[in-house]
Design a protein around this motif. Structure first.
Motif, PDB file in Angstrom:
ATOM      1  N   THR A 212       0.834  -1.203   0.000  1.00 37.32           N
ATOM      2  CA  THR A 212       0.000   0.000   0.000  1.00 37.32           C
ATOM      3  C   THR A 212       0.866   1.249   0.000  1.00 37.32           C
ATOM      4  N   ARG A 213       1.901   1.265   0.859  1.00 38.83           N
ATOM      5  CA  ARG A 213       2.793   2.426   0.915  1.00 38.83           C
ATOM      6  C   ARG A 213       3.539   2.602  -0.408  1.00 38.83           C
ATOM      7  N   TYR A 214       4.005   1.496  -0.965  1.00 39.68           N
ATOM      8  CA  TYR A 214       4.710   1.570  -2.255  1.00 39.68           C
ATOM      9  C   TYR A 214       3.799   2.119  -3.344  1.00 39.68           C
ATOM     10  N   PHE A 215       2.593   1.581  -3.436  1.00 46.20           N
ATOM     11  CA  PHE A 215       1.664   2.008  -4.482  1.00 46.20           C
ATOM     12  C   PHE A 215       1.347   3.492  -4.338  1.00 46.20           C
ATOM     13  N   HIS A 216       1.143   3.954  -3.097  1.00 43.80           N
ATOM     14  CA  HIS A 216       0.813   5.371  -2.888  1.00 43.80           C
ATOM     15  C   HIS A 216       1.959   6.282  -3.315  1.00 43.80           C
ATOM     16  N   SER A 217       3.183   5.786  -3.301  1.00 46.35           N
ATOM     17  CA  SER A 217       4.342   6.610  -3.666  1.00 46.35           C
ATOM     18  C   SER A 217       4.471   6.809  -5.170  1.00 46.35           C
ATOM     19  N   LEU A 218       3.734   6.062  -5.962  1.00 48.89           N
ATOM     20  CA  LEU A 218       3.838   6.147  -7.411  1.00 48.89           C
ATOM     21  C   LEU A 218       3.074   7.350  -7.950  1.00 48.89           C
ATOM     22  N   PRO A 219       3.459   7.875  -9.106  1.00 49.36           N
ATOM     23  CA  PRO A 219       2.665   8.930  -9.758  1.00 49.36           C
ATOM     24  C   PRO A 219       1.289   8.385 -10.123  1.00 49.36           C
ATOM     25  N   GLN A 220       0.293   9.266 -10.180  1.00 44.26           N
ATOM     26  CA  GLN A 220      -1.069   8.800 -10.416  1.00 44.26           C
ATOM     27  C   GLN A 220      -1.225   8.084 -11.751  1.00 44.26           C
ATOM     28  N   HIS A 221      -0.555   8.565 -12.799  1.00 47.52           N
ATOM     29  CA  HIS A 221      -0.703   7.883 -14.093  1.00 47.52           C
ATOM     30  C   HIS A 221      -0.121   6.475 -14.029  1.00 47.52           C
ATOM     31  N   THR A 222       0.917   6.265 -13.221  1.00 50.50           N
ATOM     32  CA  THR A 222       1.486   4.931 -13.059  1.00 50.50           C
ATOM     33  C   THR A 222       0.542   4.047 -12.250  1.00 50.50           C
ATOM     34  N   ARG A 223      -0.040   4.606 -11.196  1.00 51.73           N
ATOM     35  CA  ARG A 223      -1.014   3.847 -10.404  1.00 51.73           C
ATOM     36  C   ARG A 223      -2.139   3.319 -11.291  1.00 51.73           C
ATOM     37  N   ASP A 224      -2.681   4.202 -12.118  1.00 46.91           N
ATOM     38  CA  ASP A 224      -3.797   3.796 -12.982  1.00 46.91           C
ATOM     39  C   ASP A 224      -3.384   2.682 -13.932  1.00 46.91           C
TER      40      ASP A 224
ATOM     41  N   TYR B  23     -11.003  11.827  -5.467  1.00 49.75           N
ATOM     42  CA  TYR B  23     -10.353  12.432  -4.320  1.00 49.75           C
ATOM     43  C   TYR B  23      -8.827  12.329  -4.458  1.00 49.75           C
ATOM     44  N   ARG B  24      -8.138  13.385  -4.038  1.00 49.95           N
ATOM     45  CA  ARG B  24      -6.704  13.263  -3.776  1.00 49.95           C
ATOM     46  C   ARG B  24      -6.574  12.866  -2.313  1.00 49.95           C
ATOM     47  N   ILE B  25      -5.877  11.769  -2.052  1.00 53.62           N
ATOM     48  CA  ILE B  25      -5.874  11.187  -0.715  1.00 53.62           C
ATOM     49  C   ILE B  25      -4.440  10.948  -0.264  1.00 53.62           C
TER      50      ILE B  25
ATOM     51  N   ASN C  65     -12.186   2.612   1.863  1.00 57.71           N
ATOM     52  CA  ASN C  65     -12.638   1.899   0.668  1.00 57.71           C
ATOM     53  C   ASN C  65     -13.160   2.840  -0.411  1.00 57.71           C
ATOM     54  N   ALA C  66     -12.515   3.984  -0.534  1.00 57.02           N
ATOM     55  CA  ALA C  66     -12.783   4.874  -1.669  1.00 57.02           C
ATOM     56  C   ALA C  66     -11.458   5.331  -2.263  1.00 57.02           C
ATOM     57  N   GLU C  67     -10.390   4.559  -2.008  1.00 60.06           N
ATOM     58  CA  GLU C  67      -9.043   5.019  -2.327  1.00 60.06           C
ATOM     59  C   GLU C  67      -8.233   4.006  -3.136  1.00 60.06           C
ATOM     60  N   MET C  68      -8.908   3.145  -3.892  1.00 59.10           N
ATOM     61  CA  MET C  68      -8.149   2.183  -4.691  1.00 59.10           C
ATOM     62  C   MET C  68      -7.225   2.893  -5.665  1.00 59.10           C
ATOM     63  N   HIS C  69      -7.642   4.020  -6.207  1.00 55.53           N
ATOM     64  CA  HIS C  69      -6.821   4.732  -7.179  1.00 55.53           C
ATOM     65  C   HIS C  69      -5.556   5.328  -6.566  1.00 55.53           C
ATOM     66  N   THR C  70      -5.520   5.487  -5.242  1.00 54.31           N
ATOM     67  CA  THR C  70      -4.338   6.044  -4.586  1.00 54.31           C
ATOM     68  C   THR C  70      -3.597   5.044  -3.711  1.00 54.31           C
ATOM     69  N   HIS C  71      -4.305   4.010  -3.223  1.00 51.90           N
ATOM     70  CA  HIS C  71      -3.691   3.061  -2.298  1.00 51.90           C
ATOM     71  C   HIS C  71      -3.642   1.627  -2.808  1.00 51.90           C
ATOM     72  N   GLY C  72      -4.243   1.349  -3.957  1.00 54.90           N
ATOM     73  CA  GLY C  72      -4.068   0.057  -4.575  1.00 54.90           C
ATOM     74  C   GLY C  72      -5.154  -0.963  -4.311  1.00 54.90           C
ATOM     75  N   VAL C  73      -4.890  -2.209  -4.747  1.00 58.55           N
ATOM     76  CA  VAL C  73      -5.896  -3.267  -4.757  1.00 58.55           C
ATOM     77  C   VAL C  73      -6.365  -3.656  -3.364  1.00 58.55           C
ATOM     78  N   GLY C  74      -5.625  -3.304  -2.327  1.00 62.11           N
ATOM     79  CA  GLY C  74      -6.012  -3.681  -0.972  1.00 62.11           C
ATOM     80  C   GLY C  74      -7.125  -2.840  -0.384  1.00 62.11           C
ATOM     81  N   ALA C  75      -7.546  -1.768  -1.070  1.00 59.91           N
ATOM     82  CA  ALA C  75      -8.549  -0.864  -0.500  1.00 59.91           C
ATOM     83  C   ALA C  75      -9.822  -1.581  -0.062  1.00 59.91           C
TER      84      ALA C  75
END
Length: 430
Positions: free
Chosen positions: A245-257, A361-363, A383-393
């Motif tokens: 989760t911490r790793y995923f949040h550190s990525l740029p948003q376009h990479t997360r998507d 949201y920016r989270i 559970n509204a933060e999959m786009h910022t925190h990843g599949v574990g949301a």
């Protein structure tokens, strides 16, 4: 009027986890509000024989505080079920028992209040508090709560594909209502299930096991390329750890998507056990040369649907063959998943909530929604933060951890110390 340190909107498993972890923290006042008359967790999917896809340790509290009185083991002890559970030797509990466990916690925790619909959340810059307007669903009486921090735990809503919207509720409905609508399926001679996730697999298996109507045909269609099982290897599961989760949040948003788009097998597919049981039941139905009257077809997208003379007509497109065909069926069960929706009660905050280019949201890492500098209170999400925190949301296994992170952020101290390492995998370069 009491000004709470923490007010939760919605009482599902995730805000219930926060309520449980907050209970007993002496210098924190909290209240959690839900419009339903009582706790209820996916009642339409409490199918006999279904289990959680995570071990029982993924309860409300254990992975943050294994000594808590709100653990699943404490629930078993209070209900005199410890020894039966011990002898069962099953790491994965039934959905029905998980629901009963959560009900026990929700009914006992003094901070949980039901039958109160949150209608609006305002920011009061003068007193520096959120003013949360509510309405009693039974009496229509209105009341206002004030809180320094608000946590949204309103859950997700069933996703209905565009071609299926507006079709009759008896013939076409989402799997979230399956248990309530099962009776109408028994009388149908042609049933189609759309979607190959765990809900779709459980619904299809339940239909296979049910007493058959004469000449009943079952059909299972999915856009996925195969009826393949969810990734459940030990190292694959490390995508559902705080480390990832911490790793995923550190990525740029376009990479997360981009990363999320390729991770469907981590959270969208059915379990290997359920798929194996489907295969076994179909095999048994074909003993003696009988026709099982079953169709399972991947790579199929439903492009249009309407009500015809004999039921529902589905216009289908086989993606890999690039061929179109028509399916006529009497019932359609939409196992098409869920999505997070912004609740209408947040409309008064629309001008102060920061959004990304896609309107999400920016989270921050501690699950706090980015707000205008004029707002000093904290708005948090669960559970509204999959786009910022990843599949574990949406995963229950991270619920207690996320609640502990939020509680630590609200208090400004480590009420619950969190492990520095939770995975063997190193996901990125320091």
């Amino acid at each position: 009027m009491t000004t709470y340190d923490l007010l939760g909107v919605g009482v599902g498993p995730f805000n219930l986890s926060l309520a449980a972890l907050t209970d007993g923290v002496e210098d924190i006042s909290a209240v959690f509000l839900d419009e339903n008359p009582e706790f209820s967790w996916h009642p339409g999917l409490l199918i006999d024989g279904t289990t959680l896809q995570v071990p029982f340790l993924a309860d409300l509290v254990t992975l943050a505080d294994p000594t808590s009185r709100w653990s699943f083991l404490a629930y078993l002890a209070e209900h005199e079920r410890l020894y039966p559970f011990y002898f069962t030797e099953d790491f994965h509990i039934s959905r029905r028992e998980y629901d009963h466990y959560c009900r026990w916690a929700a009914e006992t925790l003094p901070s949980c209040r039901f039958g109160l619909r949150v209608t609006a959340v305002h920011w009061d810059g003068t007193d520096e508090v959120f003013r949360v307007e509510t309405q009693d669903v039974h009496t229509a009486r209105c009341a206002t709560f004030t809180a320094r921090n608000v946590v949204l735990g309103v859950g997700t809503e069933p996703t209905v594909p565009a071609p299926m919207r507006g079709l009759p509720g008896k013939e076409v409905f989402h799997s979230s209502a399956y248990v309530d609508r099962a009776g109408s399926l028994r009388e149908a001679t042609d049933i189609t299930v759309l979607g190959s996730g765990q809900s779709g697999a459980e619904v299809f298996l339940d239909l296979l096991r049910a007493p058959q109507a004469p000449e009943q045909r079952l059909r299972w269609l999915t856009r996925s390329r195969a009826f393949a099982p969810m990734e459940y290897s030990k190292l694959g599961l490390e995508h559902f750890t705080p480390d990832y989760t911490r790793y995923f949040h550190s990525l740029p948003q376009h990479t997360r998507d981009s990363v999320l788009a390729g991770q469907g097998q981590l959270y969208k597919a059915g379990s290997a056990e359920t798929l194996a049981e489907i295969h076994r039941v179909i095999y048994e139905r074909g003993v003696g040369g009988r026709d099982p009257d079953v169709t399972m077809m991947p790579n199929v997208a439903v492009t249009d649907a309407h009500r015809g003379d004999g039921g529902i007509e589905l216009a289908c497109h086989h993606v890999e063959q690039d061929r179109t065909f028509t399916v006529n069926t009497h019932r359609v069960v939409l196992a098409t998943g869920y999505s997070a929706q912004r609740p209408a009660c947040l409309d008064p905050l629309a001008d102060v909530v920061d959004q990304d280019a896609s309107g999400r949201y920016r989270i921050s890492a501690d699950y706090r929604v980015s707000l205008d500098d004029t707002v000093t209170g904290g708005l948090y999400v669960q559970n509204a933060e999959m786009h910022t925190h990843g599949v574990g949301a949406p995963d229950l296994g991270l619920g207690a951890h996320r609640a502990a992170v939020i509680l630590n952020a609200v208090t400004g101290r480590n009420v619950y110390p969190l492990a520095r390492r939770s995975a063997f995998t190193t996901f990125g370069v320091e």
